[in-house]
Motif scaffolding. Structure first.
Motif, mmCIF file in Angstrom:
data_model
loop_
_atom_site.group_PDB
_atom_site.id
_atom_site.type_symbol
_atom_site.label_atom_id
_atom_site.label_comp_id
_atom_site.label_asym_id
_atom_site.label_seq_id
_atom_site.Cartn_x
_atom_site.Cartn_y
_atom_site.Cartn_z
ATOM 1 N N ARG A 99 0.836 -1.203 0.000
ATOM 2 C CA ARG A 99 0.000 0.000 0.000
ATOM 3 C C ARG A 99 0.874 1.258 0.000
ATOM 4 O O ARG A 99 0.591 2.223 -0.715
ATOM 5 N N GLU A 110 -6.291 6.959 -8.150
ATOM 6 C CA GLU A 110 -6.854 6.349 -6.950
ATOM 7 C C GLU A 110 -7.644 5.094 -7.295
ATOM 8 O O GLU A 110 -7.595 4.105 -6.546
ATOM 9 N N LYS A 157 -6.752 1.314 -5.938
ATOM 10 C CA LYS A 157 -7.720 0.491 -5.216
ATOM 11 C C LYS A 157 -7.932 -0.851 -5.910
ATOM 12 O O LYS A 157 -8.000 -1.906 -5.268
ATOM 13 N N ASP A 197 -7.079 -4.416 -4.226
ATOM 14 C CA ASP A 197 -8.138 -5.423 -4.069
ATOM 15 C C ASP A 197 -7.719 -6.765 -4.652
ATOM 16 O O ASP A 197 -7.971 -7.818 -4.054
#
Length: 529
Positions: free
Chosen positions: A229, A239, A243, A247
């Motif tokens: 991260r 962004e 994400k 995921d």
């Protein structure tokens, strides 16, 4: 006859004459010749080529380069390469490889190079790139002899990933084994940052991981994910892309965490974790499978077991918490008599699931570190009496007895009278050792066995090499000279080799850990012996 054959014949003839006259003397002045060649490099004499690396020019000699490296030989002697006629060649190297390039080049002239935990990998990368086979061998030997120290200093993961990628299988396997059997060593932030996703996935799929419990592995993966991260936050991705990538990482890595191997109390704590709340659908599905297993509702998980990955979810690893085994420590090893036996007793739970835990399984482990002696005896059977001769086995034996299984007996017809319940387990023998002063698990032996009234005892031989363990201490290895003199492969004085499997200040403690994990019929254990 070739020129080489002429020289050989002449030399042989001259040798015969000289022997007859008894005046011959073979002179070895190779060190002086090597010194002259080294002087060419040190004083930059008669160089006919310059190698430019990271903006720095290094005078060199085509002859030396071609003799040392097959890549330079092709580059400088093949007319199809533009470099063969150039007097200045620019080499593209990584910054870390560029920092060791002068030492790498000097090796061509002197045959000497200093390598350390920090520099061995860039030196190896250059030796691989330019196919300097003898230097490759030296670097790999250094790595294999310093794996424990590399783990302690935070270099092991990079060593493992490089050797895996470049096909150095022996060293790669040794690095992988160290990581698998000493997982806590790679939990430092530096090592986590080095660990690539593919390497982590390979690690998570192994059933011989040695760790406290599955919960500790979960926390390890969470920490690794936090590092990814941080890396994504410094990237130029949007962004939405960050994400999406995160995921996919969560699903990829946590699919191999074996949640059914966690107890209900641990699973309940996971429900409150921020990561679980963030990826609720994925983790709730995993938790449901784990809770069904823990509550004994095995019919609900039958579909999961249809795939290889699904079966592995219900296969325990080698957990070292007290619930599943014990440590066998033998002190004052050198004072033990021959055929000494040391007995250890402990108990384990009958199942990984949180059912039927009211009765523990009792185990007795007899350790024979100094060989096994069978005295002469007599065996009385229905057909008569037989003499059993004396026998001695030069082996380190662990004899594991399941005390919970009832004694096997037969009735007056010779038929089984007591079969008793069966206990199917995976046994791990963790052998501790030391390398360069660092104590760690050096080897793991696994067995899958079904204990019953007819088979209450399992003998495991060869977990340790008998001769290696029982060889007198501090005797120099054959490959080394006497202590204080020089080894042919080293520039520094060699020390006597340390005993591999004996720990403690005085190298007189033997430590073995026995792990016994219960298996069910749907546990997939692969091709374990």
């Amino acid at each position: 006859m070739s020129y080489a054959e002429d020289l050989s014949t002449a030399s042989s003839s001259q040798k015969t004459k000289d022997e007859g006259a008894d005046e011959s003397l073979e002179v070895d002045n190779s060190k002086s010749v090597l010194l002259k060649i080294a002087t060419l490099y040190a004083e930059q004499l008669m160089s006919d080529l310059t190698l430019e690396v990271a903006g720095v020019g290094y005078p060199a000699h085509r002859l030396i380069l071609c003799a040392s490296s097959e890549v330079f030989q092709i580059m400088l002697m093949n007319r199809e390469w533009s470099e063969w006629r150039e007097s200045r060649i620019v080499l593209q190297e990584t910054p870390i490889a560029a920092s060791v390039f002068p030492h790498f080049l000097k090796y061509f002239y002197t045959g000497q190079i200093k390598i350390s935990h920090q520099t061995v990998l860039p030196v190896l990368s250059l030796a691989d790139k330019y196919n300097v086979k003898d230097l490759v061998t030296l670097c790999l030997e250094y790595m294999s002899e310093h794996i424990a120290q590399a783990a302690k200093r935070g270099y092991l993961i990079s060593w493992m990933q490089y050797t895996m990628a470049c096909g150095h299988d022996d060293v790669a396997k040794a690095c992988q084994n160290f990581v698998k059997w000493n997982v806590e060593w790679v939990w430092s932030d530096g090592e986590l940052a080095e660990l690539e996703g593919d390497s982590l996935l390979l690690l998570l799929q192994q059933s011989d991981l040695v760790l406290h419990n599955e919960m500790s592995l979960y926390h390890f993966v969470v920490r690794w994910l936090d590092k990814q991260r941080e890396r994504l936050n410094t990237s130029d991705l949007s962004e939405a892309e960050k994400k999406s990538h995160l995921d996919s990482l969560v699903v990829a890595v946590f699919s191999h965490v074996r949640f059914p191997m966690m107890c209900p109390n641990q699973l309940a704590k996971l429900l409150l974790c921020p990561l679980t709340q963030e990826h609720k659908e994925f983790f709730m599905d995993r938790m449901a499978i784990a809770m069904s297993y823990q509550s004994g509702q095995y019919e609900r998980i039958s579909e999961v077991q249809q795939t290889e990955a699904g079966r592995l979810l219900f296969t325990p690893r080698l957990y070292t918490e007290d619930t599943w085994g014990g440590v066998l420590a033998v002190d004052n090893f050198h004072s033990l008599p021959c055929y000494h036996t040391r007995t250890f007793i402990f108990s384990t739970r009958p199942s990984m699931a949180d059912v039927a835990q009211d009765k523990l399984i009792e185990w007795t482990v007899d350790l024979y570190p100094k060989g096994v002696w069978f005295r002469k005896s007599m065996m009385i059977v229905w057909a008569g009496t037989y003499d059993v001769p004396e026998a001695v086995l030069r082996t380190v034996r662990l004899s594991i007895t399941c005390q919970t299984c009832p004694q096997y007996s037969v009735n007056w017809l010779g038929e089984p009278d007591t079969l008793g319940p069966e206990v199917r387990v995976k046994i791990g023998i963790l052998v501790w050792g030391v390398q360069k002063g660092v104590e760690h698990v050096v080897s793991v032996v696994e067995r899958v066995h079904r204990f019953s009234g007819q088979s209450r005892v399992l003998n495991i031989d060869g977990a340790l090499d008998f001769d290696e363990l029982n060889t007198p201490l501090y005797s120099p290895a054959a490959a080394h000279t006497k202590q204080g003199s020089r080894c042919p492969k080293c520039t520094d004085a060699c020390e006597a080799p340390e005993p591999k499997h004996l720990l403690g200040k005085h190298r007189d403690q033997l430590r073995i850990q026995v792990v016994i994990m219960p298996l069910t019929d749907y546990c997939h254990v692969g091709a374990l012996p």
